[in-house]
Structures are given as structure tokens and as C-alpha cells.
Design a protein around this motif. Structure first.
Motif, PDB file in Angstrom:
ATOM      1  N   SER A 509       0.822  -1.222   0.000  1.00 47.56           N
ATOM      2  CA  SER A 509       0.000   0.000   0.000  1.00 47.56           C
ATOM      3  C   SER A 509       0.848   1.260   0.000  1.00 47.56           C
ATOM      4  CB  SER A 509      -0.909   0.004   1.239  1.00 47.56           C
ATOM      5  OG  SER A 509      -0.119  -0.057   2.427  1.00 47.56           O
ATOM      6  N   GLY A 510       2.167   1.113  -0.121  1.00 48.43           N
ATOM      7  CA  GLY A 510       3.034   2.288  -0.075  1.00 48.43           C
ATOM      8  C   GLY A 510       3.035   3.047  -1.377  1.00 48.43           C
ATOM      9  N   GLY A 511       3.504   4.291  -1.327  1.00 48.79           N
ATOM     10  CA  GLY A 511       3.667   5.083  -2.529  1.00 48.79           C
ATOM     11  C   GLY A 511       2.430   5.839  -2.954  1.00 48.79           C
ATOM     12  N   VAL A 512       2.617   6.703  -3.944  1.00 48.98           N
ATOM     13  CA  VAL A 512       1.556   7.563  -4.481  1.00 48.98           C
ATOM     14  C   VAL A 512       1.048   6.957  -5.776  1.00 48.98           C
ATOM     15  CG1 VAL A 512       1.059   9.839  -5.424  1.00 48.98           C
ATOM     16  CG2 VAL A 512       2.559   9.617  -3.413  1.00 48.98           C
ATOM     17  N   HIS A 513      -0.266   6.847  -5.918  1.00 49.09           N
ATOM     18  CA  HIS A 513      -0.882   6.277  -7.122  1.00 49.09           C
ATOM     19  C   HIS A 513      -0.536   7.106  -8.360  1.00 49.09           C
ATOM     20  CE1 HIS A 513      -3.321   2.835  -6.092  1.00 49.09           C
ATOM     21  NE2 HIS A 513      -3.752   3.436  -4.999  1.00 49.09           N
ATOM     22  N   LEU A 514      -0.230   6.418  -9.446  1.00 44.75           N
ATOM     23  CA  LEU A 514      -0.072   7.064 -10.757  1.00 44.75           C
ATOM     24  C   LEU A 514      -1.336   6.812 -11.562  1.00 44.75           C
ATOM     25  CD1 LEU A 514       3.616   6.145 -11.667  1.00 44.75           C
ATOM     26  CD2 LEU A 514       2.718   8.417 -11.173  1.00 44.75           C
ATOM     27  N   SER A 515      -2.431   7.354 -11.083  1.00 43.15           N
ATOM     28  CA  SER A 515      -3.742   6.985 -11.621  1.00 43.15           C
ATOM     29  C   SER A 515      -4.239   7.920 -12.711  1.00 43.15           C
ATOM     30  CB  SER A 515      -4.768   6.960 -10.484  1.00 43.15           C
ATOM     31  OG  SER A 515      -4.761   8.201  -9.788  1.00 43.15           O
ATOM     32  N   SER A 516      -3.493   8.983 -13.047  1.00 47.72           N
ATOM     33  CA  SER A 516      -3.951   9.917 -14.078  1.00 47.72           C
ATOM     34  C   SER A 516      -2.755  10.594 -14.715  1.00 47.72           C
ATOM     35  CB  SER A 516      -4.882  10.972 -13.464  1.00 47.72           C
ATOM     36  OG  SER A 516      -4.154  11.801 -12.575  1.00 47.72           O
ATOM     37  N   LEU A 517      -3.004  11.171 -15.904  1.00 45.80           N
ATOM     38  CA  LEU A 517      -1.951  11.914 -16.594  1.00 45.80           C
ATOM     39  C   LEU A 517      -1.530  13.140 -15.792  1.00 45.80           C
ATOM     40  CD1 LEU A 517      -3.106  11.772 -20.329  1.00 45.80           C
ATOM     41  CD2 LEU A 517      -1.147  10.618 -19.294  1.00 45.80           C
ATOM     42  N   PHE A 518      -2.503  13.745 -15.100  1.00 47.62           N
ATOM     43  CA  PHE A 518      -2.172  14.915 -14.286  1.00 47.62           C
ATOM     44  C   PHE A 518      -1.175  14.547 -13.189  1.00 47.62           C
ATOM     45  CE2 PHE A 518      -3.219  17.546 -10.520  1.00 47.62           C
ATOM     46  CZ  PHE A 518      -2.749  18.760 -11.006  1.00 47.62           C
ATOM     47  N   ARG A 519      -1.396  13.427 -12.533  1.00 46.83           N
ATOM     48  CA  ARG A 519      -0.462  12.986 -11.494  1.00 46.83           C
ATOM     49  C   ARG A 519       0.909  12.690 -12.087  1.00 46.83           C
ATOM     50  NH1 ARG A 519      -2.369  10.103  -6.238  1.00 46.83           N
ATOM     51  NH2 ARG A 519      -4.251  11.266  -5.745  1.00 46.83           N
ATOM     52  N   LYS A 520       0.906  12.034 -13.226  1.00 46.12           N
ATOM     53  CA  LYS A 520       2.192  11.718 -13.871  1.00 46.12           C
ATOM     54  C   LYS A 520       2.928  13.000 -14.254  1.00 46.12           C
ATOM     55  CE  LYS A 520       2.429   8.128 -16.633  1.00 46.12           C
ATOM     56  NZ  LYS A 520       2.169   7.186 -17.750  1.00 46.12           N
ATOM     57  N   LEU A 521       2.180  14.001 -14.707  1.00 44.64           N
ATOM     58  CA  LEU A 521       2.794  15.272 -15.084  1.00 44.64           C
ATOM     59  C   LEU A 521       3.427  15.949 -13.871  1.00 44.64           C
ATOM     60  CD1 LEU A 521       3.319  17.631 -17.034  1.00 44.64           C
ATOM     61  CD2 LEU A 521       1.019  18.482 -16.482  1.00 44.64           C
ATOM     62  N   LEU A 522       2.662  16.041 -12.784  1.00 44.17           N
ATOM     63  CA  LEU A 522       3.183  16.711 -11.596  1.00 44.17           C
ATOM     64  C   LEU A 522       4.375  15.967 -11.001  1.00 44.17           C
ATOM     65  CD1 LEU A 522       0.786  18.612 -11.801  1.00 44.17           C
ATOM     66  CD2 LEU A 522       0.461  18.363  -9.326  1.00 44.17           C
ATOM     67  N   LEU A 523       4.307  14.654 -10.993  1.00 45.63           N
ATOM     68  CA  LEU A 523       5.417  13.879 -10.438  1.00 45.63           C
ATOM     69  C   LEU A 523       6.643  13.959 -11.349  1.00 45.63           C
ATOM     70  CD1 LEU A 523       3.296  10.912  -9.150  1.00 45.63           C
ATOM     71  CD2 LEU A 523       4.753  12.356  -7.721  1.00 45.63           C
ATOM     72  N   ALA A 524       6.421  14.078 -12.653  1.00 45.77           N
ATOM     73  CA  ALA A 524       7.549  14.270 -13.571  1.00 45.77           C
ATOM     74  C   ALA A 524       8.219  15.613 -13.308  1.00 45.77           C
ATOM     75  CB  ALA A 524       7.068  14.186 -15.017  1.00 45.77           C
ATOM     76  N   VAL A 525       7.407  16.638 -13.039  1.00 48.09           N
ATOM     77  CA  VAL A 525       7.964  17.948 -12.699  1.00 48.09           C
ATOM     78  C   VAL A 525       8.679  17.884 -11.347  1.00 48.09           C
ATOM     79  CG1 VAL A 525       7.382  20.340 -12.157  1.00 48.09           C
ATOM     80  CG2 VAL A 525       6.253  19.182 -14.065  1.00 48.09           C
ATOM     81  N   PHE A 526       8.076  17.202 -10.402  1.00 45.81           N
ATOM     82  CA  PHE A 526       8.647  17.112  -9.055  1.00 45.81           C
ATOM     83  C   PHE A 526      10.014  16.431  -9.077  1.00 45.81           C
ATOM     84  CE2 PHE A 526       9.162  14.886  -4.976  1.00 45.81           C
ATOM     85  CZ  PHE A 526       9.011  15.939  -4.089  1.00 45.81           C
TER      86      PHE A 526
END
Length: 873
Positions: A509-526
């Protein structure tokens, strides 16, 4: 139709604008949003919001307070400004007077538009330091009483821990606020006075009264500062390293001068107010001001205190300083949790020692391997692949086959830095090599010239002793991990099997879900990594796991705790866990000795458990009586659990932390002298026992042993530290801290008689160096392509005897130099033996002691005193 299209286009445009705004806001606040997701994944979302809102609540409260002070005073001032607007006296003032009049009229006529923003700007500027110290402000709200009263002023220690720091900050900010306000209003009233003087009119009495009231508040705030200065005397360092806190000179010179400063400052201010209003009392004001200046100069110089020290204190120092030394001892023992240390006398035997069955029973728990040496052994024998690493070896105890067994163990973590250069690609680093696998475990006691015994070994982990674990993956550990995405469509490398590899998918259950393109975008920026956004290897269940180093993980969650330097792994039937000790510390405890100039209070407050697979972090309170921990518990409800809630399979593995015990014994080495007169003479100060390596003294750190020291009929896991008199090498005491059950944290100091010589580690080490038979063996081994290394010396109290044990390792001179345990040196006093195993060494030691005693009795027979009846005859 056209109207319908316009509405449709408008709706689409609005949605597009909102989407763009959402993305822009997300990118701008990317760190905030990613942190929010990360805390939410750990189920600490409410805690995240509490920590965020607390600081702004403190800033808002402080800003509101100072805004009210500025706004109210400017509003009052506006009632008395611009009074000269009806006059015609433009001949004297000309354009300058007109300008002043316009300014004052504007301040009165448009007061809300003028002094509201001015008050707000000034309030934020004055209040901002409270934003930086927001946790200090929260301590004032949530901090409890401690039950310990400062011996000097009789105030509860909670006042110094929680109230005093914020009082100092508030007093400084209030003084600045009233000083700025007074200067601003004095300038405005001066302008009004100049205008009214040109019209032969006087400044309204209300304005003078207003300034007088401001002076009164400034005096009150400064008087509060003098009272706080009194309490600040408990942090006096002028007597260190002798003792901490105030002494005779501070209490009989500095303290009266502070009171005199307070009274003279108040009196001077009152007479100045009288001069302003009545034009009388100039002489009294001047005299009081001169006296105040003289007392202030005397208080901040060392002339008077030095004279008192030289002529009053030094000739009768023990009498003068005794109550203050006593206060320092009492406070220091309380602040380091040393006020309940039990002292037991250790009576050594002089008769020949016998290896009893009870003694033989403890030999299987003697830790003959050094942790640093085992690190290398584990890497060489159980690394299996170059990308596996054992970061640190831990010591613990497990019940194996019904036997309470002290062990060494280490987690097999992934280290992608050791992958070949051609394999250092994004897929391998972030999708495939995601985790380590299992742990290795060996008994603490081994014999020389024998194969290593393994309780747990290999991949997947194998144990012949019943230590099986359902989930052996290590996604979170001590390595400097990068982020990984798991599970993924590539598959994660689990462990090698023959010529192929076994793959697995993360189910935690660890970690942050990559459930959308928006999340992937923000995490790529992060992470500044575009591959996160463009990769097609993610699935609907994919998570991004980051902050996987457990120490960084804990510090991100709770940065306000001091962490122990040695987190350790625990093997359970379900998973692998890490346990980290956390301490609450402060530098505000009254009259207490500082450690390394940084802290003067420390408590063993928390056990932090980190799931090596899911990364879940759980906090358990060890010491509920710790006032700082209680303040945090009130501050963040639901975050910290009681120790009773810790699962039993983890609770049986908690241990007293080495770092804390080392700090406590550093302090106790001096403060065990509870009698002020004995403390004054400093004749029985202890230091950590030492041993010499390459002619350099090396202090012996505390180490864990499994013995029956606290109760003769109960073997338990203990933390032990040998102590020697300062400047001497003999053994003076053994400090012990319990780790098991109800004895957890119980401290017992076994003190040796000052009338009897007990060999210390460095003295035994010197005797070993002088032993010719041992020297010959070392010389022989060093000539056959090997190098002899002597390990850590263990001081082992057995019954009424002190035994010393030192392992001897052999390292090959070739590139592959796996340390091998070759021999064990065992000593009692100056009788030294060296054998392959502890059993053989103890048996031979017993024989040598008996034969030596017999030889001595033959050469120097002890005369038998005649009986009293025979003497009469």
C-alpha cells in the motif's frame, strides 16, 4: 441556433480555462501537492494539514495582536491630529506648514484608508518571527507541568520548557512594537504641535496622555524583560565545566542588580512623565537616570562579580557554592532521567574461579564477532549478486528452538549503484531493480576455525531454525534509494534462480498512485524526470515509491525528533520491519548541565516502526511521563500510539538505545557524585573505559550482552558500558540498562571498591601484548600471507568475577580478504589464555587459575593463626 453555439463555445472555453488554470496551479504548487499525496498515502493527511495550518494560525494570531495594538493607537491618535485646520496662520509656515496640515488632515479624514494598511504591514513585520517559531508557540499552548520544580526559583520545569522561550520572544516583539509606535506617534504629534504653535494653540491634553500611556506600556514590557532576565540566570555557564547554573555571585550580585535595574528604570520613567506633564522633578529624574545607567553598566561588567568571587567566594568556595552545586546535581539527574539509577556494590572474589554449569549456559550468547567485521563477512558470503548490499549489521535476540539467543542480523538491500555501467538505464533503475530480499542472521557466539553458522541465509531466505517470513521484500531501508514505479508491466526483479531471474509485482500500500496523466505530469515535474510522464509501462495499480530511506522518511514526517544513529531490522513471521529510536530534546531545562553545548534534556520517548515492504510508519510512545512527548501528543492527536498497541512480535525486540545510553553515561560519570562536597572535590569522575589501537586511545562504546545481572535467576538482554576513573585505566564501574519487559530502561550501576584494583580493558590489552605465547602465534600467522586483527574487547561480569574476551580475526593478504574468526582470548586478571572456542578457553582458564593458586600456596604458605584456646594454654 447561434445563441446555442455561443453558449456551447463559452462552456468549452470555460472548461478549457479551468483545466489550464488547474494545471498551472498544480505545477506552481507541485511540491505542496506531491507532499499532500505522500502524506495521504501514509494515512497522515490530517496531520499534514495540522502542521500546515498551525503555523499560519500562529502567524494570524500574532498578527492580529500586533495589528490591534497599532490600529487602536493610530485610531486614538487620529482624534487629536488635524486640529489646526481652522487656523489661518499661513504666513509663518508657508508651503511647508500647508503640507504638514494636509498630511495630518488626510490621516484624520481618511484614517481607515491610511492607518489600516500601515498597521497591517507593521503587524506582519513584527509578528513574522513567531511564524518561524510556531512550534515554540504551540508548546506554550499544549505543554504540561512536569512535577519537577527548579531548585533556584521554585518554578515548575514546564515553565522553562514551554513558557519561557515564547515569553522571551513575545517580550522582544512587544518592545519593538511599542517603540516603533511611540516613535511614529511622537513624530505625528510633533507635526501637530508645530502647526498649533503657529496658530498660538496647544497640543490637546489627550495627545500628551496618549504618549504617557505608551511610555507606561513600554516600561511594563521592559520590566517584564527584567523579570525574564532573572529566570535566565538558571542557564548561566560562567561556572562550567565545574557546574552549570547560577552560583553565589549570580544570586547575590547579578540578581540584586537586576532588581535594582527594574526599580530604577521604573522610577526614572515615572519622573520623566512627571517632568513632561508638570515641568517639575528635573533633578530627581536626572539622578535616577544616572543611577540606572550606573547599575546597568555594573550589571553588564564583571568588575563587581569578579571581586566577590575573589574575596568572598574563593576563600570559602564549598560553603558559598554548596546550595547551587546541589541544585545543579538535582536538575541534571532529572533532565537526563538519571535520578532513579540504582547503585549496587560489585564484590570481586579472590578465590580460584570455577566454571559452573550456569556460567557455561551463558557462553552461547557472548557476541564474539564485531559488527563492523560482520558487515564484510555478510557481503562476501551472502551478497550473492553485486547489486545486493548489507548496509549495517544489527544485534538483537530471538527465541530459537526454545533457547533465548543473542544474534546478529542484516537486511539484504538493493544497491543499483553497483550495477554495471551498461545496465544503469532508466528501466532498470526505476522499474526492475526495485527492492532487496530477505535478511541474514548468525548467532552472536561462534568458535574459531569453524564454518559460519547461519540461522537465516540465501535467497529466498532459508532457515533450519523455524524463522520463516511470508513477505521478504525490502522496498524501504537504509540505502540512498531513488524512486521506483511498482507494480509495472515490465515486472520487478525479485531474486536470481539458476540462469534466470524470478520476477514479482508489488502488492503493498506504499507510494503515491499514478492513476492519471495529471499525477504523472506533476510527479515528472517534481522529480525533474520526463520519463515518468512518457513511460507506457505503468498499469492501473502502479504507484511511485519515494523517500524510501527510512531515516529521511521519518525526518520528513517528524523533523522535531532526534533520531538514534542505529535503526535495526526485525524479522517476523509476516514481514520485515525497521525499528528506530527517537528522542525528545531541549536546551531549556533549568540548572542542567549541557551535553556538547547543545542540549540539556533528553528522553527515550518513541519507538518508530517502519514496514520494510509498504513503508508504513507507526509511532509508539515509550515514556508517557515525558512532558515534551505529551505536548506533541496533545498537539497532534491520533499520531502517536501507546506502547501497549505495538504488536507483541515487535515489542519483544525493542531495546534501550546505544546513543541515549552513551549520552547518559557521559553525564553520569560526573554527576553520580550526588554529595555536593564530593562533587566539589571532583575526585571520583568516570570516563568511558578505553583501549589503545595504534598507540591512540579509543573509548569503548556501550554494547549488548545477554546476562543475568539484574536478576540472578533471569537471563535478559542488556546494554552495558564499562567506566574507568578519569585519567586512570582500571575498571571503576559497569553501567547496565535493561531492555526486556518490565526491566526496560532500568539502570543499574555496579560499582567496584575504590580500595581494590580491578584491571581495566587497556591494562588487560597491555598484558595480552606482553604474553609471549600469544605473540608467537600472531607472528606465525602474519608470516603466511595473512594479517591478524584483534576485535572489540568485551567486559563480561560473571558471578563475582570480571572476565575479558577479545576475538582474534585472520584476514588474507589477497584481494579477497574475508575475515575469519581464528581464536578467542579470555582473561581473568593477569591470567590469559587463547583457544579456538569460548568453552575451551574457559576450561583452560579455570585450570590455569587453580594451578597458579596451588603454586603460590606452596611458595608462600599462608600462616594459620592459633585458636584463642590454644593461645591461652
Amino acid at each position: 441556433m447561434r445563441k446555442w453555439r455561443r453558449w456551447l463555445y463559452g462552456l468549452i472555453g470555460g472548461i478549457a480555462c479551468l483545466a489550464v488554470a488547474y494545471v498551472v496551479i498544480g505545477v506552481v504548487f507541485v511540491r505542496f501537492i506531491v507532499n499532500l499525496w505522500w502524506f495521504d498515502a501514509l494515512h497522515y493527511q490530517s496531520y499534514f494539514w495540522m502542521r500546515l495550518l498551525y503555523r499560519y494560525a500562529v502567524l494570524a494570531g500574532a498578527t492580529l495582536l500586533f495589528f490591534a495594538i497599532f490600529f487602536l493607537n493610530f485610531w486614538i491618535a487620529s482624534r487629536y491630529l488635524g486640529a489646526g485646520k481652522q487656523g489661518r496662520g499661513s504666513t509663518a509656515g508657508g508651503k511647508v506648514a500647508a503640507s504638514r496640515r494636509t498630511t495630518l488632515r488626510m490621516f484624520r479624514s481618511f484614517s481607515l484608508k491610511v492607518y489600516t494598511p500601515v498597521s497591517l504591514v507593521l503587524a506582519v513585520a513584527v509578528a513574522y518571527p513567531l511564524f518561524d517559531r510556531w512550534e515554540t508557540a504551540l508548546f506554550y499552548i499544549f505543554g504540561p507541568d512536569t512535577g519537577f520544580r527548579d531548585p533556584i526559583f521554585g518554578k515548575d520545569a514546564g515553565y522553562y520548557l514551554f513558557s519561557f522561550p515564547i515569553y522571551i520572544l513575545l517580550q522582544h516583539r512587544l518592545l519593538i512594537a511599542f517603540a516603533v509606535l511611540f516613535a511614529a506617534l511622537l513624530f505625528l504629534y510633533w507635526l501637530e504641535h508645530r502647526l498649533l504653535s503657529g496658530e498660538n494653540r496647544h497640543l490637546p491634553r489627550g495627545a500628551k496622555l496618549h504618549l504617557s500611556i505608551l511610555i507606561f506600556f513600554i516600561v511594563l514590557v521592559q520590566d517584564w524583560g527584567y523579570i525574564l532576565e532573572r529566570h535566565h540566570l538558571v542557564y548561566t555557564t560562567s561556572h562550567e565545566p565545574f557546574f552549570s547554573g547560577p552560583g553565589f555571585a549570580e544570586m547575590w550580585v547579578t540578581l540584586p542588580l537586576i532588581w535594582a535595574s527594574l526599580l530604577l528604570f521604573t522610577a526614572t520613567a515615572l519622573f520623566l512623565a512627571k517632568v513632561i506633564h508638570t515641568r517639575r522633578g528635573y533633578l530627581a529624574a536626572i539622578v535616577l537616570a544616572a543611577l540606572f545607567a550606573g547599575v546597568t553598566a555594573l550589571r553588564h561588567s564583571t568588575v563587581l562579580s569578579d571581586k566577590v568571587e575573589r574575596y568572598i567566594v574563593k576563600p570559602n568556595e564549598i560553603t558559598r557554592e554548596k546550595p547551587f552545586i546541589e541544585a545543579n546535581i538535582k536538575s541534571t539527574l532529572s533532565s537526563y532521567a538519571l535520578d532513579e539509577v540504582e547503585i549496587r556494590r560489585f564484590e570481586t572474589e579472590r578465590i580460584p574461579w570455577t566454571v559452573t554449569p550456569k556460567v557455561k549456559g551463558i557462553l552461547h550468547n557472548i557476541p564474539v564477532w564485531d559488527k563492523d567485521v560482520l558487515d564484510e563477512v555478510y557481503k562476501q558470503l551472502q551478497g550473492i549478486r553485486p547489486y545486493y548490499d548489507f548496509v549495517a549489521t544489527d544485534v538483537d535476540r530471538y527465541t530459537l528452538g526454545g533457547v533465548y539467543q543473542q544474534v546478529y542480523l542484516a537486511g539484504r538491500e538493493i544497491n543499483t549503484g553497483d550495477l554495471p555501467d551498461y545496465a544503469q538505464n532508466w528501466v532498470n533503475l526505476h522499474l526492475q531493480y526495485t527492492h532487496g530480499n530477505g535478511a541474514v542472521m548468525t548467532p552472536a557466539a561462534q568458535a574459531g576455525d569453524e564454518f559460519m553458522v547461519w540461522f537465516v541465509q540465501d535467497i529466498p531466505p532459508v532457515s533450519r531454525y523455524g524463522l520463516t517470513t511470508e513477505e521478504t521484500g525490502i522496498y524501504y531501508g537504509l540505502e540512498d534509494y531513488t524512486y521506483v514505479i511498482a507494480p509495472n508491466s515490465v515486472g520487478e526483479f525479485d531474486y536470481p534462480k539458476g540462469q534466470s531471474n524470478v520476477l514479482s509485482d508489488y502488492r503493498g500500500s506504499g507510494g503515491v498512485h499514478l492513476s492519471s496523466l495529471f499525477r504523472k505530469l506533476l510527479l515528472a515535474v517534481f522529480f525533474k524526470d520526463k520519463n515518468i510522464f512518457f513511460t507506457t509501462k505503468t498499469t492501473d495499480d502502479s504507484r511511485i515509491l519515494f523517500r524510501r530511506n527510512i531515516l529521511r522518511r521519518i525526518r520528513t514526517l517528524t523533523p522535531y525528533f532526534l533520531l538514534d544513529s542505529d535503526p535495526y531490522m526485525v524479522v517476523t513471521a509476516k514481514r520485515l520491519f525497521w525499528i528506530e529510536d527517537a528522542f525528545t530534546v531541549s536546551r531549556w531545562y533549568p540548572d542542567s548541565q549541557r551535553f556538547s553545548g547543545q542540549l540539556n534534556y533528553i528522553r527515550d520517548s518513541l519507538k518508530i516502526v517502519v514496514d520494510a515492504y509498504s513503508g508504513k510508519v507507526t509511532y509508539y510512545i515509550v515514556e508517557p511521563d515525558d512532558p515534551i512527548m505529551e505536548a506533541y501528543r496533545r498537539m497532534y492527536p491520533g499520531v502517536f500510539q501507546s506502547l501497549d498497541q505495538m504488536p507483541p512480535e515487535l515489542r519483544r525486540h525493542i531495546r534501550y538505545p546505544e546513543d541515549l545510553f552513551e549520552i547518559q553515561m557521559h553525564i553520569y560519570g560526573k554527576y553520580h557524585q550526588k554529595d555536593p562536597e564530593l562533587f566539589y572535590r571532583q575526585e571520583d569522575i568516570w570516563d568511558f573505559s578505553r583501549i589503545y589501537r595504534d598507540h591512540q586511545p579509543v573509548g569503548m562504546r556501550p554494547y549488548y550482552l545477554t546476562l543475568n545481572l539484574l536478576q540472578s535467576d533471569q537471563t535478559e538482554f542488556l546494554l552495558l558500558s564499562p567506566m574507568s576513573p578519569r585519567g586512570r585505566d582500571n575498571l571503576r564501574a559497569l553501567a547496565v540498562a535493561g531492555c526486556d519487559g518490565d526491566h526496560y530502561g532500568k539502570m543499574v550501576v555496579f560499582s567496584f571498591s575504590t580500595e581494590e584494583q580491578v584491571y581495566g580493558p587497556s591494562q588487560i590489552d597491555a598484558l595480552i601484548n606482553q604474553d609471549t605465547s600469544i605473540a608467537k602465534e600472531f607472528a606465525l600467522w602474519n608470516q603466511v600471507g595473512s594479517k591478524v586483527t584483534r576485535g572489540r574487547m568485551i567486559v563480561l561480569p560473571v558471578g563475582n568475577v570480571i572476565i575479558y574476551i577479545e576475538p582474534v580475526y585472520l584476514r588474507a593478504s589477497t584481494r579477497l580478504h574475508i575475515p575469519e574468526l581464528k581464536r578467542l582470548i579470555v582473561s581473568q586478571g593477569d591470567v590469559i589464555v587463547m583457544e579456538p572456542s569460548l568453552e575451551e578457553a574457559f576450561s583452560r582458564l579455570e585450570e590455569n587459575l587453580k594451578s597458579r593458586t596451588q603454586r603460590l600456596e606452596k611458595r608462600f604458605p599462608i600462616p594459620v593463626e592459633p585458636r584463642p584456646e590454644a593461645a591461652k594454654k
